[in-house]
Design an enzyme around this catalytic site. Structure first.
Site, PDB file in Angstrom:
ATOM      1  N   GLY A  40       0.773  -1.238   0.000  1.00 48.10           N
ATOM      2  CA  GLY A  40       0.000   0.000   0.000  1.00 48.10           C
ATOM      3  C   GLY A  40       0.805   1.289   0.000  1.00 48.10           C
ATOM      4  O   GLY A  40       0.356   2.306  -0.501  1.00 48.10           O
ATOM      5  N   GLU A  96       3.949   4.078   6.293  1.00 45.86           N
ATOM      6  CA  GLU A  96       2.782   3.214   6.069  1.00 45.86           C
ATOM      7  C   GLU A  96       1.682   4.032   5.397  1.00 45.86           C
ATOM      8  O   GLU A  96       1.570   5.247   5.621  1.00 45.86           O
ATOM      9  CB  GLU A  96       2.355   2.657   7.441  1.00 45.86           C
ATOM     10  CG  GLU A  96       1.079   1.881   7.497  1.00 45.86           C
ATOM     11  CD  GLU A  96       1.069   0.564   6.734  1.00 45.86           C
ATOM     12  OE1 GLU A  96       1.493   0.566   5.571  1.00 45.86           O
ATOM     13  OE2 GLU A  96       0.602  -0.432   7.295  1.00 45.86           O
ATOM     14  N   ASP A  97       0.898   3.376   4.557  1.00 45.88           N
ATOM     15  CA  ASP A  97      -0.185   4.073   3.870  1.00 45.88           C
ATOM     16  C   ASP A  97      -1.280   4.524   4.827  1.00 45.88           C
ATOM     17  O   ASP A  97      -1.731   5.658   4.780  1.00 45.88           O
ATOM     18  CB  ASP A  97      -0.781   3.184   2.755  1.00 45.88           C
ATOM     19  CG  ASP A  97      -1.116   1.768   3.222  1.00 45.88           C
ATOM     20  OD1 ASP A  97      -0.875   1.453   4.404  1.00 45.88           O
ATOM     21  OD2 ASP A  97      -1.620   0.977   2.407  1.00 45.88           O
ATOM     22  N   ASP A 100      -5.135   1.684  10.489  1.00 44.38           N
ATOM     23  CA  ASP A 100      -6.531   1.286  10.692  1.00 44.38           C
ATOM     24  C   ASP A 100      -6.653   0.674  12.086  1.00 44.38           C
ATOM     25  O   ASP A 100      -6.785   1.395  13.068  1.00 44.38           O
ATOM     26  CB  ASP A 100      -6.941   0.323   9.572  1.00 44.38           C
ATOM     27  CG  ASP A 100      -8.383  -0.116   9.701  1.00 44.38           C
ATOM     28  OD1 ASP A 100      -9.155   0.581  10.376  1.00 44.38           O
ATOM     29  OD2 ASP A 100      -8.742  -1.161   9.128  1.00 44.38           O
ATOM     30  N   GLY A 102      -4.212  -0.726  13.536  1.00 47.83           N
ATOM     31  CA  GLY A 102      -2.913  -0.478  14.146  1.00 47.83           C
ATOM     32  C   GLY A 102      -2.077  -1.742  14.304  1.00 47.83           C
ATOM     33  O   GLY A 102      -0.912  -1.687  14.682  1.00 47.83           O
ATOM     34  N   THR A 104      -0.707  -3.835  12.127  1.00 43.96           N
ATOM     35  CA  THR A 104       0.483  -3.938  11.291  1.00 43.96           C
ATOM     36  C   THR A 104       1.618  -3.115  11.892  1.00 43.96           C
ATOM     37  O   THR A 104       2.741  -3.598  12.052  1.00 43.96           O
ATOM     38  CB  THR A 104       0.195  -3.410   9.861  1.00 43.96           C
ATOM     39  OG1 THR A 104      -0.955  -4.064   9.367  1.00 43.96           O
ATOM     40  CG2 THR A 104       1.365  -3.643   8.933  1.00 43.96           C
ATOM     41  N   LEU A 105       1.306  -1.863  12.236  1.00 44.43           N
ATOM     42  CA  LEU A 105       2.356  -0.989  12.751  1.00 44.43           C
ATOM     43  C   LEU A 105       2.851  -1.440  14.119  1.00 44.43           C
ATOM     44  O   LEU A 105       4.036  -1.356  14.411  1.00 44.43           O
ATOM     45  CB  LEU A 105       1.857   0.453  12.807  1.00 44.43           C
ATOM     46  CG  LEU A 105       2.004   1.175  11.472  1.00 44.43           C
ATOM     47  CD1 LEU A 105       1.355   2.540  11.521  1.00 44.43           C
ATOM     48  CD2 LEU A 105       3.478   1.313  11.095  1.00 44.43           C
ATOM     49  N   LYS A 128      -7.047   6.501  10.308  1.00 43.37           N
ATOM     50  CA  LYS A 128      -8.498   6.312  10.494  1.00 43.37           C
ATOM     51  C   LYS A 128      -8.877   6.590  11.939  1.00 43.37           C
ATOM     52  O   LYS A 128      -8.262   6.064  12.867  1.00 43.37           O
ATOM     53  CB  LYS A 128      -8.888   4.868  10.171  1.00 43.37           C
ATOM     54  CG  LYS A 128      -9.236   4.651   8.727  1.00 43.37           C
ATOM     55  CD  LYS A 128      -9.942   3.316   8.529  1.00 43.37           C
ATOM     56  CE  LYS A 128      -9.759   2.834   7.114  1.00 43.37           C
ATOM     57  NZ  LYS A 128     -10.216   1.459   6.894  1.00 43.37           N
ATOM     58  N   PHE A 149     -13.726   2.640   4.141  1.00 42.66           N
ATOM     59  CA  PHE A 149     -12.752   1.934   3.317  1.00 42.66           C
ATOM     60  C   PHE A 149     -12.348   2.816   2.140  1.00 42.66           C
ATOM     61  O   PHE A 149     -13.198   3.251   1.362  1.00 42.66           O
ATOM     62  CB  PHE A 149     -13.330   0.610   2.817  1.00 42.66           C
ATOM     63  CG  PHE A 149     -12.270  -0.296   2.291  1.00 42.66           C
ATOM     64  CD1 PHE A 149     -11.557  -1.123   3.148  1.00 42.66           C
ATOM     65  CD2 PHE A 149     -11.955  -0.311   0.945  1.00 42.66           C
ATOM     66  CE1 PHE A 149     -10.552  -1.950   2.677  1.00 42.66           C
ATOM     67  CE2 PHE A 149     -10.944  -1.134   0.457  1.00 42.66           C
ATOM     68  CZ  PHE A 149     -10.251  -1.961   1.325  1.00 42.66           C
ATOM     69  N   ASP A 156      -5.524  -0.482  -2.107  1.00 44.99           N
ATOM     70  CA  ASP A 156      -6.316  -1.342  -2.995  1.00 44.99           C
ATOM     71  C   ASP A 156      -7.619  -1.818  -2.360  1.00 44.99           C
ATOM     72  O   ASP A 156      -7.793  -1.782  -1.141  1.00 44.99           O
ATOM     73  CB  ASP A 156      -5.510  -2.586  -3.353  1.00 44.99           C
ATOM     74  CG  ASP A 156      -5.383  -3.548  -2.170  1.00 44.99           C
ATOM     75  OD1 ASP A 156      -5.020  -3.070  -1.074  1.00 44.99           O
ATOM     76  OD2 ASP A 156      -5.676  -4.742  -2.325  1.00 44.99           O
TER      77      ASP A 156
END
Ligand code: IMP
Ligand code: MG
Length: 182
Positions: A40, A96-97, A100, A102, A104-105, A128, A149, A156
């Site tokens: 992303g 990071e894109d 959301d 959190g 992943t981060l 977000k 979204f 994507d």
């Protein structure tokens, strides 16, 4: 299914310049490593590093694969396969894109910290506004957005729309069934 423009190309590029300037203010004397989370963030990272270069900041750039989403939904699991030992002793900015849930981060931040960096900062283009079970320190935020979204500018929906030059919101037309990949 329709896509409504939400943040224009013009607004995005101005914001990317602003973020680059803020990164320079905080890191003018240090050698930076940009750690960009695929897929992303690839367009945001490309624009950001060019803006940084124009103001004489020349970071090393690394990409990492992380995937947590399937269609519209977060799977709740984050996979990171790469070895992060190259961050040892370096000033790292994770790019990071979107933030959301959190997850992943959080996962990546912890992995980076285990590898003894000199410092770690986090930069997200989109943030977000929703509830999260944990806090991660975010140093640079492009836009705070509602819990919708979004697609475009790298983001994507089932691998579609990454090349859209602006950020849009997907609107489901009444009675429409979503088909994987559209
Ligand atoms: P998190 O781990 O829930 O914070 O989600 C992070 C990843 O999910 C992001 O890096 C995106 O790739 C993806 N994601 C989250 N929200 C959206 C969205 O609204 N559109 C597209 N991808 C998203
Ligand atoms: Mg991502």
């Amino acid at each position: 299914m329709k896509i409504l423009e939400f943040i224009s190309e013009y607004e995005i590029i101005n914001k990317v310049k602003e973020i680059a300037n803020n990164i320079k203010l905080k890191n003018s004397n240090s050698e930076i490593i940009i750690l960009s989370i695929l897929k992303g963030s690839f367009i945001f990272t490309a624009d950001l590093v060019r803006e940084l270069f124009k103001i004489n900041i020349k970071p090393e750039i690394y990409f990492l694969n992380a995937k947590s989403y399937d269609g519209f939904n977060s799977t709740g699991k984050v996979k990171i396969n790469d070895n992060l030992s190259f961050v040892s002793g370096k000033h790292v900015i994770i790019v990071e894109d979107i933030l959301d849930t959190g997850l992943t981060l959080k996962k990546l931040y912890e992995e980076v910290l285990k590898n003894n960096p000199e410092s770690v900062e986090i930069c997200v283009l989109l943030y977000k506004q929703r509830s999260r079970n944990f806090n991660i320190p975010i140093d640079y935020i492009g836009f705070k957005i509602p819990d919708k979204f979004v697609v475009g500018y790298g983001l994507d929906y089932n691998e579609k729309y990454r090349g859209l030059p602006y950020i849009g919101v997907i609107e489901k037309v009444k009675n429409e069934k979503l088909i994987n990949g559209l």
